[in-house]
Design a protein around this motif. Structure first.
Motif, PDB file in Angstrom:
ATOM      1  N   SER A  16      31.336 -23.884 112.883  1.00  0.00           N
ATOM      2  CA  SER A  16      30.110 -24.011 112.784  1.00  0.00           C
ATOM      3  C   SER A  16      29.633 -22.844 112.293  1.00  0.00           C
ATOM      4  CB  SER A  16      29.717 -24.028 114.251  1.00  0.00           C
ATOM      5  OG  SER A  16      29.933 -22.954 114.895  1.00  0.00           O
ATOM      6  N   LEU A  17      30.217 -21.768 112.028  1.00  0.00           N
ATOM      7  CA  LEU A  17      29.559 -20.309 111.780  1.00  0.00           C
ATOM      8  C   LEU A  17      29.747 -20.260 110.038  1.00  0.00           C
ATOM      9  CD1 LEU A  17      30.843 -18.059 114.271  1.00  0.00           C
ATOM     10  CD2 LEU A  17      28.569 -19.019 114.330  1.00  0.00           C
ATOM     11  N   THR A  18      30.404 -21.240 109.373  1.00  0.00           N
ATOM     12  CA  THR A  18      30.535 -21.347 108.014  1.00  0.00           C
ATOM     13  C   THR A  18      29.608 -22.356 107.326  1.00  0.00           C
ATOM     14  OG1 THR A  18      32.294 -22.777 107.987  1.00  0.00           O
ATOM     15  CG2 THR A  18      32.854 -20.648 108.336  1.00  0.00           C
ATOM     16  N   ASP A  19      29.541 -22.333 105.988  1.00  0.00           N
ATOM     17  CA  ASP A  19      29.030 -23.373 105.370  1.00  0.00           C
ATOM     18  C   ASP A  19      29.851 -24.503 104.795  1.00  0.00           C
ATOM     19  OD1 ASP A  19      30.153 -22.050 103.378  1.00  0.00           O
ATOM     20  OD2 ASP A  19      28.377 -21.605 102.232  1.00  0.00           O
ATOM     21  N   ASN A  60      19.038 -23.840 111.438  1.00  0.00           N
ATOM     22  CA  ASN A  60      18.581 -25.032 110.624  1.00  0.00           C
ATOM     23  C   ASN A  60      18.597 -26.155 111.437  1.00  0.00           C
ATOM     24  OD1 ASN A  60      18.663 -23.612 108.317  1.00  0.00           O
ATOM     25  ND2 ASN A  60      20.652 -24.119 107.534  1.00  0.00           N
ATOM     26  N   LEU A  61      19.276 -26.224 112.673  1.00  0.00           N
ATOM     27  CA  LEU A  61      18.939 -27.326 113.497  1.00  0.00           C
ATOM     28  C   LEU A  61      17.641 -27.668 114.162  1.00  0.00           C
ATOM     29  CD1 LEU A  61      22.403 -27.275 115.748  1.00  0.00           C
ATOM     30  CD2 LEU A  61      21.721 -28.845 114.019  1.00  0.00           C
ATOM     31  N   MET A  62      17.052 -26.320 114.388  1.00  0.00           N
ATOM     32  CA  MET A  62      15.627 -26.643 114.861  1.00  0.00           C
ATOM     33  C   MET A  62      14.696 -27.264 113.996  1.00  0.00           C
ATOM     34  SD  MET A  62      16.247 -25.239 117.725  1.00  0.00           S
ATOM     35  CE  MET A  62      17.943 -26.059 117.677  1.00  0.00           C
ATOM     36  N   LYS A  63      15.055 -27.226 112.817  1.00  0.00           N
ATOM     37  CA  LYS A  63      14.059 -27.730 111.569  1.00  0.00           C
ATOM     38  C   LYS A  63      14.595 -29.224 111.140  1.00  0.00           C
ATOM     39  CE  LYS A  63      14.738 -23.883 109.065  1.00  0.00           C
ATOM     40  NZ  LYS A  63      14.719 -22.963 108.128  1.00  0.00           N
ATOM     41  N   ASP A  64      15.827 -29.631 111.626  1.00  0.00           N
ATOM     42  CA  ASP A  64      16.435 -30.865 111.254  1.00  0.00           C
ATOM     43  C   ASP A  64      15.610 -32.115 112.079  1.00  0.00           C
ATOM     44  OD1 ASP A  64      17.768 -33.096 110.568  1.00  0.00           O
ATOM     45  OD2 ASP A  64      19.621 -31.713 110.618  1.00  0.00           O
ATOM     46  N   THR A  65      14.641 -32.675 111.348  1.00  0.00           N
ATOM     47  CA  THR A  65      13.865 -33.667 112.113  1.00  0.00           C
ATOM     48  C   THR A  65      14.802 -34.898 112.494  1.00  0.00           C
ATOM     49  OG1 THR A  65      12.997 -34.676 110.156  1.00  0.00           O
ATOM     50  CG2 THR A  65      11.763 -32.977 111.301  1.00  0.00           C
ATOM     51  N   GLN A  66      15.656 -35.427 111.579  1.00  0.00           N
ATOM     52  CA  GLN A  66      16.604 -36.258 111.737  1.00  0.00           C
ATOM     53  C   GLN A  66      17.679 -36.145 113.016  1.00  0.00           C
ATOM     54  OE1 GLN A  66      16.248 -39.512 110.597  1.00  0.00           O
ATOM     55  NE2 GLN A  66      18.135 -40.160 112.112  1.00  0.00           N
ATOM     56  N   PHE A  67      18.098 -35.224 112.976  1.00  0.00           N
ATOM     57  CA  PHE A  67      18.986 -34.709 114.034  1.00  0.00           C
ATOM     58  C   PHE A  67      18.156 -34.477 115.529  1.00  0.00           C
ATOM     59  CE2 PHE A  67      20.724 -31.301 117.146  1.00  0.00           C
ATOM     60  CZ  PHE A  67      21.933 -31.961 117.431  1.00  0.00           C
ATOM     61  N   VAL A  71      23.284 -39.409 118.220  1.00  0.00           N
ATOM     62  CA  VAL A  71      23.691 -38.176 117.754  1.00  0.00           C
ATOM     63  C   VAL A  71      25.208 -38.259 117.350  1.00  0.00           C
ATOM     64  CG1 VAL A  71      24.348 -35.945 118.684  1.00  0.00           C
ATOM     65  CG2 VAL A  71      22.235 -36.801 119.579  1.00  0.00           C
ATOM     66  N   ALA A  72      25.967 -39.060 117.940  1.00  0.00           N
ATOM     67  CA  ALA A  72      27.367 -39.480 117.427  1.00  0.00           C
ATOM     68  C   ALA A  72      27.642 -39.667 116.098  1.00  0.00           C
ATOM     69  CB  ALA A  72      28.289 -40.125 118.422  1.00  0.00           C
ATOM     70  N   MET A  73      26.824 -40.477 115.689  1.00  0.00           N
ATOM     71  CA  MET A  73      26.583 -41.133 114.466  1.00  0.00           C
ATOM     72  C   MET A  73      25.955 -40.055 113.275  1.00  0.00           C
ATOM     73  SD  MET A  73      24.843 -44.541 113.008  1.00  0.00           S
ATOM     74  CE  MET A  73      26.294 -45.531 113.481  1.00  0.00           C
ATOM     75  N   ASN A  74      25.096 -39.435 113.849  1.00  0.00           N
ATOM     76  CA  ASN A  74      24.262 -38.350 113.006  1.00  0.00           C
ATOM     77  C   ASN A  74      25.515 -37.349 112.844  1.00  0.00           C
ATOM     78  OD1 ASN A  74      22.741 -35.583 112.993  1.00  0.00           O
ATOM     79  ND2 ASN A  74      21.414 -37.129 112.001  1.00  0.00           N
ATOM     80  N   ILE A  75      26.078 -36.692 113.540  1.00  0.00           N
ATOM     81  CA  ILE A  75      27.192 -35.886 113.401  1.00  0.00           C
ATOM     82  C   ILE A  75      28.114 -36.465 112.343  1.00  0.00           C
ATOM     83  CG2 ILE A  75      29.107 -34.352 114.326  1.00  0.00           C
ATOM     84  CD1 ILE A  75      27.396 -34.469 116.968  1.00  0.00           C
ATOM     85  N   TYR A  76      28.874 -37.515 112.572  1.00  0.00           N
ATOM     86  CA  TYR A  76      29.616 -38.005 111.821  1.00  0.00           C
ATOM     87  C   TYR A  76      29.178 -38.385 110.519  1.00  0.00           C
ATOM     88  CZ  TYR A  76      33.176 -41.428 109.964  1.00  0.00           C
ATOM     89  OH  TYR A  76      34.042 -42.099 108.933  1.00  0.00           O
ATOM     90  N   GLY A 116      30.577 -27.548 108.486  1.00  0.00           N
ATOM     91  CA  GLY A 116      30.249 -26.590 109.180  1.00  0.00           C
ATOM     92  C   GLY A 116      28.695 -26.791 109.926  1.00  0.00           C
ATOM     93  N   TYR A 117      27.881 -27.582 109.274  1.00  0.00           N
ATOM     94  CA  TYR A 117      26.742 -27.889 109.839  1.00  0.00           C
ATOM     95  C   TYR A 117      27.136 -29.090 110.784  1.00  0.00           C
ATOM     96  CZ  TYR A 117      21.866 -29.068 110.192  1.00  0.00           C
ATOM     97  OH  TYR A 117      20.471 -29.378 110.412  1.00  0.00           O
ATOM     98  N   ALA A 118      27.742 -29.763 110.550  1.00  0.00           N
ATOM     99  CA  ALA A 118      28.139 -30.894 111.629  1.00  0.00           C
ATOM    100  C   ALA A 118      28.803 -30.362 112.744  1.00  0.00           C
ATOM    101  CB  ALA A 118      28.950 -31.949 110.928  1.00  0.00           C
ATOM    102  N   GLN A 119      29.654 -29.336 112.530  1.00  0.00           N
ATOM    103  CA  GLN A 119      30.301 -28.741 113.742  1.00  0.00           C
ATOM    104  C   GLN A 119      29.065 -28.203 114.494  1.00  0.00           C
ATOM    105  OE1 GLN A 119      33.592 -29.390 114.105  1.00  0.00           O
ATOM    106  NE2 GLN A 119      33.387 -28.926 116.266  1.00  0.00           N
ATOM    107  N   SER A 120      28.211 -27.417 114.041  1.00  0.00           N
ATOM    108  CA  SER A 120      27.261 -26.798 114.896  1.00  0.00           C
ATOM    109  C   SER A 120      26.513 -27.611 115.696  1.00  0.00           C
ATOM    110  CB  SER A 120      26.329 -25.926 113.983  1.00  0.00           C
ATOM    111  OG  SER A 120      25.627 -26.874 113.325  1.00  0.00           O
ATOM    112  N   LYS A 121      26.076 -29.032 115.273  1.00  0.00           N
ATOM    113  CA  LYS A 121      25.377 -30.069 116.010  1.00  0.00           C
ATOM    114  C   LYS A 121      26.382 -30.417 117.002  1.00  0.00           C
ATOM    115  CE  LYS A 121      22.987 -32.340 112.009  1.00  0.00           C
ATOM    116  NZ  LYS A 121      22.643 -33.356 111.203  1.00  0.00           N
TER     117      LYS A 121
END
Length: 288
Positions: free
Chosen positions: A36-39, A55-62, A242-247, A257-262
């Protein structure tokens, strides 16, 4: 000498469990935090620190999927436990073999796999409901899964149909352990069925509430297969959990990396809510 044998037996039984927990939970969790700390895109990665979390704080879909999941879980947990308790009270009446038949019927939906269950209900919502709408002219039954509000309630209906029988079994096990002498004494003192339930049965069901609420919370938050089969997040991601969003982030957008942070944030949220629920219900057990 005996103490050494006991210690050896202790570790012989404990070590396999520790290894299993480490391999299945602890090591993947640590690796996940690192990812989660990588790209990472699944092939290459470089360290970017906390940028994914920012970036999560600005991700409206998440954020929308998180809000949808919270609403779904809140409604589902209340209704599943209410229906499960109601079914348990029904089948524990003196119904003879009919009561056993009802228990089997109510529990059977829990045996159906989530993805199959979703496709069964997709057929019902799309074909059967549309047929009713065409035959009766009632627009309420039309296009259930193509609208975010009816899609929400469609998922609630499927979750209730699947989980209520399972929760019913938990309540039945606790109802069966309530001493009949207490209930009979209540009736002798002039208690009605409602007063006997509220003043005798309900307080003694407090441990069942703790278990059932925890299980329904966990299942409601992590639901994916029913979401995929029924709506697949449509329309326009408004019913995406959320589970679908992460997948989708990990395997469709290739942002591992972004999915893992979610996933880490989602894990912390579930843990906080579950621990809070357990602490509150445990305290209620003592008060009751």
């Amino acid at each position: 000498m005996q103490g050494k044998h006991n210690t050896a037996y202790y570790w012989a039984f404990v070590l396999p469990s520790i290894l299993a927990v480490s391999v299945i939970i602890l090591i993947p969790l640590i690796l996940g935090i690192g990812t989660s700390l990588t790209d990472s895109d699944g092939y290459t990665s470089s360290f970017i620190g906390l940028q994914n979390y920012l970036n999560l704080m600005k991700d409206t879909q998440f954020l929308n999927s998180l809000w949808f999941t919270l609403r779904f879980s809140f409604v589902a947990v209340i209704l599943v436990n209410a229906i499960g308790l109601g079914l348990a009270l029904l089948v524990t009446q003196k119904l003879g073999k009919v009561g056993t038949l009802f228990r089997t019927i109510f529990f059977m939906p829990n045996l159906i796999g989530g993805i199959i269950l979703g496709f069964i209900w997709q057929f019902i919502f799309v074909r059967a409901f549309e047929g009713i709408a065409t035959a009766t002219g009632i627009s309420f039954f039309s296009a259930w899964l193509s609208d975010s509000s009816t899609g929400f309630w469609g998922m609630i209906i499927v979750f209730l149909w699947q989980m209520s029988g399972y929760i019913m079994i938990i309540y039945i096990s606790f109802l069966a352990n309530i001493p009949k002498e207490l209930i009979e004494a209540g009736f002798m003192d002039g208690a009605t069925n409602w007063k006997a339930f509220w003043n005798i049965k309900f307080p003694m069901l407090a441990p069942a509430f703790t278990i059932s609420l925890f299980l329904t919370l966990a299942n409601a938050f992590k639901i994916y297969d029913v979401n995929l089969a029924l709506t697949n997040g449509a329309p326009y991601g408004s019913t995406e959990m959320v589970a679908m969003n992460i997948y989708n982030t990990a395997f469709y957008q290739y942002q591992q990396g972004y999915a893992q942070s979610k996933a880490i944030i989602f894990l912390l949220l579930i843990a906080a809510i579950s621990l809070t629920q357990i602490l509150i219900t445990r305290r209620k057990e003592v008060d009751l």
